[in-house]
Every structure is written in C-alpha cells, then in structure tokens.
Design a protein around this motif. Structure first.
Motif, PDB file in Angstrom:
ATOM      1  N   VAL A  28       0.818  -1.211   0.000  1.00 19.60           N
ATOM      2  CA  VAL A  28       0.000   0.000   0.000  1.00 19.60           C
ATOM      3  C   VAL A  28       0.855   1.266   0.000  1.00 19.60           C
ATOM      4  O   VAL A  28       0.569   2.213  -0.734  1.00 19.60           O
ATOM      5  CB  VAL A  28      -0.975   0.008   1.207  1.00 19.60           C
ATOM      6  CG1 VAL A  28      -1.770   1.294   1.248  1.00 19.60           C
ATOM      7  CG2 VAL A  28      -1.911  -1.185   1.132  1.00 19.60           C
TER       8      VAL A  28
ATOM      9  N   VAL B   4      -0.080   7.977  -4.098  1.00 19.65           N
ATOM     10  CA  VAL B   4      -1.513   8.214  -4.170  1.00 19.65           C
ATOM     11  C   VAL B   4      -1.748   9.673  -4.541  1.00 19.65           C
ATOM     12  O   VAL B   4      -1.255  10.570  -3.871  1.00 19.65           O
ATOM     13  CB  VAL B   4      -2.191   7.900  -2.815  1.00 19.65           C
ATOM     14  CG1 VAL B   4      -3.675   8.180  -2.873  1.00 19.65           C
ATOM     15  CG2 VAL B   4      -1.930   6.465  -2.411  1.00 19.65           C
TER      16      VAL B   4
ATOM     17  N   TYR C 125      -7.473  11.519   0.754  1.00 20.48           N
ATOM     18  CA  TYR C 125      -8.476  10.606   0.219  1.00 20.48           C
ATOM     19  C   TYR C 125      -9.071   9.770   1.349  1.00 20.48           C
ATOM     20  O   TYR C 125      -8.339   9.152   2.118  1.00 20.48           O
ATOM     21  CB  TYR C 125      -7.837   9.693  -0.826  1.00 20.48           C
ATOM     22  CG  TYR C 125      -8.783   8.650  -1.379  1.00 20.48           C
ATOM     23  CD1 TYR C 125      -9.793   9.005  -2.255  1.00 20.48           C
ATOM     24  CD2 TYR C 125      -8.658   7.314  -1.015  1.00 20.48           C
ATOM     25  CE1 TYR C 125     -10.671   8.054  -2.757  1.00 20.48           C
ATOM     26  CE2 TYR C 125      -9.518   6.354  -1.520  1.00 20.48           C
ATOM     27  CZ  TYR C 125     -10.530   6.739  -2.387  1.00 20.48           C
ATOM     28  OH  TYR C 125     -11.392   5.796  -2.875  1.00 20.48           O
TER      29      TYR C 125
ATOM     30  N   PRO D   6     -11.089   6.488   1.920  1.00 21.32           N
ATOM     31  CA  PRO D   6     -11.488   5.297   1.167  1.00 21.32           C
ATOM     32  C   PRO D   6     -12.987   5.004   1.276  1.00 21.32           C
ATOM     33  O   PRO D   6     -13.655   5.413   2.230  1.00 21.32           O
ATOM     34  CB  PRO D   6     -10.676   4.173   1.821  1.00 21.32           C
ATOM     35  CG  PRO D   6      -9.605   4.837   2.587  1.00 21.32           C
ATOM     36  CD  PRO D   6     -10.111   6.182   2.962  1.00 21.32           C
TER      37      PRO D   6
ATOM     38  N   MET E 182      -5.121  -1.077   6.187  1.00 20.68           N
ATOM     39  CA  MET E 182      -5.235  -0.603   4.804  1.00 20.68           C
ATOM     40  C   MET E 182      -5.882   0.781   4.747  1.00 20.68           C
ATOM     41  O   MET E 182      -5.409   1.667   4.030  1.00 20.68           O
ATOM     42  CB  MET E 182      -6.033  -1.593   3.956  1.00 20.68           C
ATOM     43  CG  MET E 182      -5.296  -2.875   3.676  1.00 20.68           C
ATOM     44  SD  MET E 182      -6.268  -3.992   2.665  1.00 20.68           S
ATOM     45  CE  MET E 182      -5.934  -3.322   1.060  1.00 20.68           C
ATOM     46  N   ASN E 183      -6.958   0.981   5.494  1.00 20.06           N
ATOM     47  CA  ASN E 183      -7.613   2.285   5.525  1.00 20.06           C
ATOM     48  C   ASN E 183      -6.672   3.364   6.055  1.00 20.06           C
ATOM     49  O   ASN E 183      -6.587   4.456   5.490  1.00 20.06           O
ATOM     50  CB  ASN E 183      -8.885   2.243   6.378  1.00 20.06           C
ATOM     51  CG  ASN E 183     -10.029   1.545   5.693  1.00 20.06           C
ATOM     52  OD1 ASN E 183     -10.093   1.468   4.471  1.00 20.06           O
ATOM     53  ND2 ASN E 183     -10.953   1.024   6.481  1.00 20.06           N
TER      54      ASN E 183
ATOM     55  N   CYS F   6      -3.368   3.367   6.084  1.00 22.54           N
ATOM     56  CA  CYS F   6      -2.314   3.609   5.098  1.00 22.54           C
ATOM     57  C   CYS F   6      -2.827   4.447   3.933  1.00 22.54           C
ATOM     58  O   CYS F   6      -2.147   5.367   3.475  1.00 22.54           O
ATOM     59  CB  CYS F   6      -1.760   2.290   4.559  1.00 22.54           C
ATOM     60  SG  CYS F   6      -0.781   1.351   5.718  1.00 22.54           S
ATOM     61  N   SER F   7      -4.017   4.150   3.467  1.00 24.24           N
ATOM     62  CA  SER F   7      -4.593   4.891   2.337  1.00 24.24           C
ATOM     63  C   SER F   7      -4.791   6.357   2.684  1.00 24.24           C
ATOM     64  O   SER F   7      -4.470   7.240   1.887  1.00 24.24           O
ATOM     65  CB  SER F   7      -5.930   4.284   1.922  1.00 24.24           C
ATOM     66  OG  SER F   7      -5.756   2.985   1.434  1.00 24.24           O
TER      67      SER F   7
ATOM     68  N   SER G  97      -1.119   8.097   3.438  1.00 23.17           N
ATOM     69  CA  SER G  97      -0.245   8.238   2.271  1.00 23.17           C
ATOM     70  C   SER G  97      -0.824   9.188   1.235  1.00 23.17           C
ATOM     71  O   SER G  97      -0.102   9.696   0.383  1.00 23.17           O
ATOM     72  CB  SER G  97       0.039   6.873   1.641  1.00 23.17           C
ATOM     73  OG  SER G  97      -1.148   6.310   1.132  1.00 23.17           O
ATOM     74  N   SER G  98      -2.125   9.466   1.308  1.00 27.62           N
ATOM     75  CA  SER G  98      -2.744  10.345   0.317  1.00 27.62           C
ATOM     76  C   SER G  98      -2.711  11.815   0.712  1.00 27.62           C
ATOM     77  O   SER G  98      -3.083  12.673  -0.083  1.00 27.62           O
ATOM     78  CB  SER G  98      -4.192   9.924   0.072  1.00 27.62           C
ATOM     79  OG  SER G  98      -4.992  10.219   1.196  1.00 27.62           O
TER      80      SER G  98
END
Length: 191
Positions: free
Chosen positions: A33, A38, A51, A53, A146-147, A149-150, A153-154
């Motif tokens: 990820v 991103v 962002y 998710p 995952m959420n 990290c998303s 990183s965005s």
C-alpha cells in the motif's frame, strides 16, 4: 434480449470477479500500500487534502482533528501542519507491542505500532506528518491498516495556503464588533 444474453455470457465466460487480496503478514500489506504514490483526494481542508477510502465517512472535524467511522470502527486522525511547515521529524520509541515497524516510503517517514489487549488491537500509525489511531478486533485488523495507510499516504499539503495560515507572512484576521442599531455620530465611515 439477445444483447442481454450475449453480455451475460461474455461476463460469465471471461471470469470477471472482484478479488480481495489477503495478506500473509502486515509487512507485505504495508509494502504494497505505501510504495504506491496516491494522487487521489476527496476531502479538502485548510492547507491539506486527502483521500477517504470507500466505506469510511467523516463524522466530525475540529481544527486539525478528524473523526472517521466505518461500521463500528472509529478512526481518529490528526494532521500536524505545524510539523510539516517546520519539517520536524517525529521522534518515537518502540515499546512492547504486538507489532512495530518504522516506515520510510516515498520520502515520507513514520511508524506503525499495534498493541493487543483483551482481544482488541490498538493501531497507532504516524506517517506523512499525520497520525491515525483506532481500536479493532483481530478480524478487522487488515482492513483498518489498509484504511489508515490509504488516508495517511494520500495527504497532500498546500504550501501556499499553509504559509498564509502559520508562516512568517501569515494573514492577520481581525474581527470588529459592529452594532448596526447603535449610535454612530462620531463615525464618518457609516451612513
């Protein structure tokens, strides 16, 4: 009718499926990820954007603190614009944890620490001048990471806006109380 049957046959024969990736360990998940750049964003605030998710929704925002929710799982996000502006790297000490890793991807640094207590996993992730925290059960651990990290990183900062908010050339906003019903005999500015 023939077109619909043909379309269904094509979809069934080509094997279109929605595949969910299951990771064998947290390291693989983080590498997968966080190595991707991103550029998506769907939430815009004072000096930064990021962002959120699908499946997460913004519940509240107060200053640079944001509360997000996905089902029963609550995420608490803090974006440190001051540290970003001053380019201050966070200092951290690894503690006894279920999982700990220093993060360094795409010139962004931080850490992830997961501690376990009574079947609940506390995820604390600092990355890209922002920190996110959540408590989940074991079955939701992968999705929460995952959420997190998303989101982290965005995050993209807008240097020009941040400069006007906290920089040396910060705009000075002043409020003036004005009573439209009061006397204004000494004021030449008003009718």
């Amino acid at each position: 009718m023939k077109k619909i049957v043909f379309l269904l046959c094509v979809l069934l024969l080509t094997g279109c499926t929605i595949e969910r990736v299951n990771y064998t360990n947290i390291d693989d998940l983080l590498d997968d990820v966080l190595t991707n750049e991103v550029s998506l964003s769907n939430s815009y605030f004072e000096g930064y954007k990021y962002y959120i998710p699908k499946g997460l929704r913004l519940v509240s925002k107060k200053g640079y603190n944001v509360r997000l929710i996905s089902g029963k799982v609550k995420y608490y996000l803090f974006v440190d614009v001051i540290a970003y502006y001053n380019k201050v790297e966070a200092e951290f000490e690894p503690s006894q944890a279920y999982y700990f890793k220093e993060l360094n991807y795409n010139n962004k640094k931080g850490y992830i620490q997961i501690t376990e207590s009574n079947g609940q996993y506390f995820i604390e992730m600092l990355y890209n001048y922002a920190k996110i925290e959540t408590i989940v059960e074991k079955k939701d651990l992968e999705k929460a990471i995952m959420n997190s990290c998303s989101i982290l990183s965005s995050i993209q900062f807008n240097d020009k806006v941040i400069e006007t908010l906290i920089g040396e050339n910060a705009l000075n906003y002043q409020e003036t109380i004005f009573d439209i019903f009061g006397p204004h005999q000494d004021d030449d500015e008003y009718l």
